[in-house]
Design an enzyme around this catalytic site. Structure first.
Site, PDB file in Angstrom:
ATOM      1  N   TYR A 195     -15.493 -23.761   9.972  1.00  0.00           N
ATOM      2  CA  TYR A 195     -14.135 -23.798   9.317  1.00  0.00           C
ATOM      3  C   TYR A 195     -14.497 -24.408   7.942  1.00  0.00           C
ATOM      4  O   TYR A 195     -14.468 -25.602   7.616  1.00  0.00           O
ATOM      5  CB  TYR A 195     -13.209 -24.633  10.172  1.00  0.00           C
ATOM      6  CG  TYR A 195     -11.661 -24.592   9.644  1.00  0.00           C
ATOM      7  CD1 TYR A 195     -11.212 -23.976   8.432  1.00  0.00           C
ATOM      8  CD2 TYR A 195     -10.902 -25.334  10.230  1.00  0.00           C
ATOM      9  CE1 TYR A 195     -10.145 -24.014   7.998  1.00  0.00           C
ATOM     10  CE2 TYR A 195      -9.599 -25.641  10.042  1.00  0.00           C
ATOM     11  CZ  TYR A 195      -9.142 -24.972   8.702  1.00  0.00           C
ATOM     12  OH  TYR A 195      -7.879 -24.929   8.285  1.00  0.00           O
ATOM     13  N   LYS A 234     -14.247 -19.275   9.243  1.00  0.00           N
ATOM     14  CA  LYS A 234     -12.913 -19.132   8.896  1.00  0.00           C
ATOM     15  C   LYS A 234     -12.711 -19.603   7.499  1.00  0.00           C
ATOM     16  O   LYS A 234     -13.085 -20.916   7.238  1.00  0.00           O
ATOM     17  CB  LYS A 234     -11.951 -20.066   9.976  1.00  0.00           C
ATOM     18  CG  LYS A 234     -10.580 -20.324   9.320  1.00  0.00           C
ATOM     19  CD  LYS A 234      -9.765 -21.081  10.155  1.00  0.00           C
ATOM     20  CE  LYS A 234      -8.470 -21.166   9.397  1.00  0.00           C
ATOM     21  NZ  LYS A 234      -7.580 -22.318   9.866  1.00  0.00           N
TER      22      LYS A 234
HETATM   23  O1  MN9 Z   1      -6.164 -22.159   7.517  1.00  0.00           O
HETATM   24  C1  MN9 Z   1      -4.030 -22.483   6.726  1.00  0.00           C
HETATM   25  N1  MN9 Z   1      -4.551 -23.691   5.640  1.00  0.00           N
HETATM   26  C2  MN9 Z   1      -3.880 -24.924   5.596  1.00  0.00           C
HETATM   27  C3  MN9 Z   1      -5.003 -21.914   7.212  1.00  0.00           C
HETATM   28  O2  MN9 Z   1      -3.137 -25.094   6.082  1.00  0.00           O
HETATM   29  C4  MN9 Z   1      -4.536 -25.753   4.277  1.00  0.00           C
HETATM   30  C5  MN9 Z   1      -3.276 -21.703   6.112  1.00  0.00           C
HETATM   31  O3  MN9 Z   1      -2.725 -20.838   7.072  1.00  0.00           O
HETATM   32  C6  MN9 Z   1      -1.991 -21.997   5.302  1.00  0.00           C
HETATM   33  O4  MN9 Z   1      -1.141 -22.938   6.049  1.00  0.00           O
HETATM   34  C7  MN9 Z   1      -0.895 -21.073   4.678  1.00  0.00           C
HETATM   35  C8  MN9 Z   1      -0.092 -21.800   3.780  1.00  0.00           C
HETATM   36  O5  MN9 Z   1      -0.687 -22.059   2.457  1.00  0.00           O
HETATM   37  O6  MN9 Z   1      -1.831 -20.147   3.971  1.00  0.00           O
END
Ligand code: MN9
Length: 303
Positions: free
Chosen positions: A136, A164
């Site tokens: 990740y 990811k």
């Molecule tokens: O990795 C999430 N990243 C963070 C996934 O939360 C930093 C995303 O789903 C974000 O929440 C989303 C909104 O910025 O893209």
């Protein structure tokens, strides 16, 4: 085999109204709602899940609650990352015992490890489980920055099947795709899911999928059909809501929208603060504009 490629909701962890305990019924309802919507899987206990505000016992319990509710109907990925490797090793074992399909971890942060240390850490962690392992990469939150070459090197460790990647550099995304054509490359930022597909991604893991799963699936299908006009239009609609979510602070905002949709998921834990009136207002307006579908009845309230 259950597919790790695809679209997975990064699950929030529902808490009771005082934040003290897991809200297990709401958790099970959220799991079923995402499965019923047609998402491919669930990413449990990541950033969105507030994993770093939970004890190892709570994290393991949350894996169990999700596995029981999912009942084998979708892919399950457990995030086991921690600053303490012993916690990660323990959680990886729990995930395997509970029938998860993959484990994943952010790099250990805080001590500013060298790349050699990070690589040794991932080698040990990935070797300690029979489950496929997904790196990740989320430099914005961990503060751990890996070059593309370093990331690809980590992806070539035994048992590591993919990454990811929550980063906005889609040149790097394409370079990873080209250097590791057989690995699973999952998009992190939901606001650029289409860019991830365009650069060869195999799907994504996202926090905002929980509140607009139908839109995310529509984007995937339009891209797969080669209908870029529709895919771009849907990404624009998705981002209309995400703009408000980001403005209101992502994790409390997602929980607020889920509450509006009838799931009592509770607050984010401190030091996250509750939403202000202005933040709620921004979300109310965006929800009225972008989420017209009526909220489904929670599984626990059905006959
Ligand atoms: O990795 C999430 N990243 C963070 C996934 O939360 C930093 C995303 O789903 C974000 O929440 C989303 C909104 O910025 O893209």
């Amino acid at each position: 085999m259950t597919q790790i490629a695809g679209l997975h909701a990064a699950l929030p962890t529902p808490f009771t109204a005082d934040g003290a305990s897991l809200a297990e019924t709401a958790f099970a309802d959220l799991v079923r709602r995402n499965i019923d919507a047609g998402l491919d899987g669930l990413y449990v206990g990541g950033s969105t899940g507030e994993s770093f505000l939970m004890s190892p016992q709570e994290r393991a319990r949350s894996y169990a609650v999700v596995a029981e509710a999912a009942a084998g109907d979708c892919a399950l990925i457990a995030h086991v990352g921690d600053v303490n490797p012993a916690v990660s090793l323990h959680l990886a074992k729990e995930a395997a015992r509970l029938g998860y399909h993959a484990v994943s971890a952010v790099p250990p942060f805080y001590f500013g490890y060298t790349f050699a240390e990070l690589k040794a850490h991932y080698a040990t962690l990935a070797a300690a489980t029979d489950l496929p392992f997904i790196i990740y990469n989320i430099p914005k939150l961990t503060g751990v920055t890996l070059s593309t070459a370093q990331l690809v090197e980590l992806m070539s460790l035994p048992n590591v099947v993919g990454v990811k990647n929550t980063a906005s550099d889609y040149y790097a995304f394409e370079q990873i795709r080209r250097a590791a054509p057989d690995k699973i490359l999952l998009n992190g930022f939901d606001e650029t899911l289409l860019a991830g597909y365009a650069m060869g991604g195999d799907g994504g893991i996202g926090s905002t999928y929980n509140v607009q799963p139908g839109q995310v699936l529509k984007l995937r299908d339009a891209h797969a059909d080669g209908d870029m006009d529709t895919a771009r239009a849907v990404q624009g609609e998705i981002n209309g809501l995400i703009d408000a979510i980001v403005a209101a602070r992502v994790f409390p905002a997602i929980k607020y929208i889920l509450e509006l949709q009838g799931l009592p998921v509770g607050p984010c834990r401190a030091p996250f603060l509750p939403l202000s009136a202005a933040e709620k207002k921004g979300l109310d307006e965006a929800v009225a504009t972008y989420l017209s579908e009526p909220a489904p009845t929670p599984a626990s309230a059905r006959g």
